[in-house]
Design a protein around this motif. Structure first.
Motif, mmCIF file in Angstrom:
data_model
loop_
_atom_site.group_PDB
_atom_site.id
_atom_site.type_symbol
_atom_site.label_atom_id
_atom_site.label_comp_id
_atom_site.label_asym_id
_atom_site.label_seq_id
_atom_site.Cartn_x
_atom_site.Cartn_y
_atom_site.Cartn_z
ATOM 1 N N ILE A 79 0.888 -1.043 -0.136
ATOM 2 C CA ILE A 79 -0.115 -0.098 0.004
ATOM 3 C C ILE A 79 0.842 1.259 0.062
ATOM 4 N N ILE A 80 0.243 2.244 -0.936
ATOM 5 C CA ILE A 80 1.183 3.499 -0.676
ATOM 6 C C ILE A 80 0.180 4.513 -0.218
ATOM 7 N N PHE A 81 0.540 5.728 0.465
ATOM 8 C CA PHE A 81 -0.419 6.543 0.917
ATOM 9 C C PHE A 81 0.345 7.837 0.253
ATOM 10 N N MET A 82 -0.206 8.305 -0.960
ATOM 11 C CA MET A 82 0.558 9.308 -1.757
ATOM 12 C C MET A 82 0.092 10.719 -1.732
ATOM 13 N N ASP A 83 0.650 11.712 -1.224
ATOM 14 C CA ASP A 83 0.512 13.058 -1.016
ATOM 15 C C ASP A 83 0.432 13.662 -2.583
ATOM 16 N N ILE A 84 -0.248 14.453 -3.073
ATOM 17 C CA ILE A 84 -0.117 15.107 -4.342
ATOM 18 C C ILE A 84 0.879 16.368 -4.574
ATOM 19 N N HIS A 85 0.900 17.272 -3.617
ATOM 20 C CA HIS A 85 1.414 18.574 -3.800
ATOM 21 C C HIS A 85 3.039 18.158 -3.050
ATOM 22 N N MET A 86 3.805 17.986 -3.561
ATOM 23 C CA MET A 86 5.527 17.864 -3.182
ATOM 24 C C MET A 86 6.555 18.383 -4.081
ATOM 25 N N PRO A 87 7.659 18.750 -3.355
ATOM 26 C CA PRO A 87 8.909 19.034 -4.406
ATOM 27 C C PRO A 87 9.468 18.065 -4.996
ATOM 28 N N VAL A 88 10.386 18.518 -5.821
ATOM 29 C CA VAL A 88 11.203 17.367 -6.697
ATOM 30 C C VAL A 88 10.043 16.382 -7.839
ATOM 31 N N LYS B 166 1.269 12.734 -8.575
ATOM 32 C CA LYS B 166 0.555 12.450 -9.950
ATOM 33 C C LYS B 166 1.636 11.843 -10.714
ATOM 34 N N GLU B 167 2.793 12.314 -10.865
ATOM 35 C CA GLU B 167 3.827 12.062 -11.839
ATOM 36 C C GLU B 167 4.407 10.607 -11.061
ATOM 37 N N ALA B 168 4.639 10.575 -9.823
ATOM 38 C CA ALA B 168 5.305 9.571 -9.220
ATOM 39 C C ALA B 168 4.363 8.278 -9.334
ATOM 40 N N THR B 169 3.139 8.468 -9.246
ATOM 41 C CA THR B 169 2.134 7.255 -9.699
ATOM 42 C C THR B 169 2.193 6.708 -10.903
ATOM 43 N N ARG B 170 2.171 7.811 -11.800
ATOM 44 C CA ARG B 170 2.610 7.362 -13.281
ATOM 45 C C ARG B 170 3.788 6.319 -13.441
ATOM 46 N N LEU B 171 4.869 6.800 -12.877
ATOM 47 C CA LEU B 171 5.945 6.216 -12.908
ATOM 48 C C LEU B 171 5.730 4.712 -12.193
ATOM 49 N N HIS C 39 5.552 -1.016 -11.985
ATOM 50 C CA HIS C 39 5.023 -2.256 -11.200
ATOM 51 C C HIS C 39 3.640 -2.573 -11.576
ATOM 52 N N GLY C 40 2.898 -1.857 -12.678
ATOM 53 C CA GLY C 40 1.586 -2.298 -12.903
ATOM 54 C C GLY C 40 0.524 -2.062 -11.774
ATOM 55 N N SER C 41 -0.357 -2.840 -11.603
ATOM 56 C CA SER C 41 -1.391 -2.500 -10.418
ATOM 57 C C SER C 41 -0.997 -2.674 -8.941
ATOM 58 N N GLN C 42 0.160 -3.296 -8.895
ATOM 59 C CA GLN C 42 0.651 -3.168 -7.495
ATOM 60 C C GLN C 42 1.863 -2.191 -7.485
ATOM 61 N N PRO C 43 1.738 -1.471 -6.492
ATOM 62 C CA PRO C 43 0.788 -1.462 -5.198
ATOM 63 C C PRO C 43 -0.119 -0.744 -5.261
ATOM 64 N N PHE C 44 -1.207 -1.128 -4.124
ATOM 65 C CA PHE C 44 -2.425 -0.307 -4.004
ATOM 66 C C PHE C 44 -2.222 1.139 -3.674
ATOM 67 N N ILE C 45 -2.697 2.099 -4.397
ATOM 68 C CA ILE C 45 -1.908 3.578 -3.913
ATOM 69 C C ILE C 45 -3.223 4.420 -3.825
ATOM 70 N N THR C 46 -3.277 4.903 -2.655
ATOM 71 C CA THR C 46 -4.435 5.948 -2.126
ATOM 72 C C THR C 46 -3.727 7.341 -2.198
ATOM 73 N N ALA C 47 -4.545 8.049 -2.845
ATOM 74 C CA ALA C 47 -4.090 9.516 -2.939
ATOM 75 C C ALA C 47 -4.688 10.060 -1.803
ATOM 76 N N LEU C 48 -3.804 11.055 -1.153
ATOM 77 C CA LEU C 48 -4.318 11.854 0.203
ATOM 78 C C LEU C 48 -3.889 13.420 -0.223
ATOM 79 N N THR C 49 -5.271 14.116 -0.407
ATOM 80 C CA THR C 49 -4.975 15.644 -0.848
ATOM 81 C C THR C 49 -5.909 16.389 -0.338
ATOM 82 N N ALA C 50 -5.764 17.699 -0.226
ATOM 83 C CA ALA C 50 -6.603 18.899 0.149
ATOM 84 C C ALA C 50 -7.248 19.378 -1.051
ATOM 85 N N SER D 190 -4.512 6.975 -11.971
ATOM 86 C CA SER D 190 -4.323 5.471 -11.647
ATOM 87 C C SER D 190 -4.342 5.423 -10.153
ATOM 88 N N PHE D 191 -5.054 6.055 -9.285
ATOM 89 C CA PHE D 191 -5.119 5.748 -7.956
ATOM 90 C C PHE D 191 -6.071 4.692 -7.681
#
Length: 224
Positions: free
Chosen positions: A130-139, A143-148, A153-164, A174-175
């Motif tokens: 499981i990945i809990f992924m913030d959206i607004h980050m430096p570097v 969104k781009e991290a999830t695309r890569l 890795h395909g459909s693994q792992p399970f990615i949950t977006a956390l955003t304001a 692809s979340f």
């Protein structure tokens, strides 16, 4: 900072928290914003003749968007199941909060990455459920991290977006699960249970589902 790969700090929770506080004082918050010009905000609440009342009931869980699963989502994980979790979040306070909430839910296998590129590299070196992924980050933003990660890795792992931000803008990405900040413990628990349901569905597909994707990327359920 208009770029979601921001360099400035901030967790993106200020407006949501302020609005909730104003509601508790029986008032309302008005916002007028024009791109490139600025933002005006008004705070309105009664002061004279104010009579304290019972506290407002707990706010329902903030908007959560979850993709449809082919298996029912359990209310809790079976005993002994402890997924490997990666938190990708640039704000140190949010990192601490997430770790503590996940620990309260009984999870111990937790890794933290400070931005999207660190998260991508962490996935290259380790396997996460499981990945809990913030959206607004430096570097690199979420969104781009999830695309890569999806590309590698395909459909693994399970990615949950956390955003304001509004969840609407993330519908086509692809979340697997979308949670709007400020989040509640129950939302993290539900997203982890959704991961378990998805994993179970992948391992035991029914004949009629074998040719169908686990998730329909155009259909999302609104919860709460």
């Amino acid at each position: 900072d208009n770029n979601i790969s921001r360099t400035a700090g901030g967790s993106g929770l200020g407006l949501a928290i302020s609005n909730r506080l104003v509601q508790l004082m029986h008032g309302h918050l008005l916002v007028q914003s024009k791109p490139g010009s600025g933002t005006n905000m008004w705070l309105c609440f009664p002061l004279s003749g104010f009579i304290p009342t019972k506290a407002l009931p707990s706010k329902p869980a903030p908007n959560t968007l979850a993709r449809k699963h082919t298996a029912a989502v359990p209310k809790a994980l079976p005993r002994g199941v402890d997924p490997r979790i990666l938190i990708v979040e640039d704000n140190s306070t949010n990192q601490i909060v997430l770790r503590r909430v996940l620990a309260k839910l009984g999870h111990r296998s937790i890794t933290v990455a400070a931005h999207g590129l660190e998260g991508v590299n962490a996935c290259r070196m380790n396997q996460f459920d499981i990945i809990f992924m913030d959206i607004h980050m430096p570097v690199m933003d979420g969104k781009e991290a999830t695309r890569l990660i999806r590309r590698e890795h395909g459909s693994q792992p399970f990615i949950t977006a956390l955003t304001a931000d509004s969840l609407e803008g993330l519908r086509e990405l692809s979340f697997d699960y979308l949670i709007q900040k400020p989040f509640q413990l129950v939302q993290l628990k539900e997203s982890i249970c959704a991961w378990f349901a998805a994993r179970h569905s992948r391992r035991s597909p029914s004949p009629e589902d074998e040719s169908e994707p686990l998730f329909n990327p155009l259909t999302l359920d609104l919860e709460g």
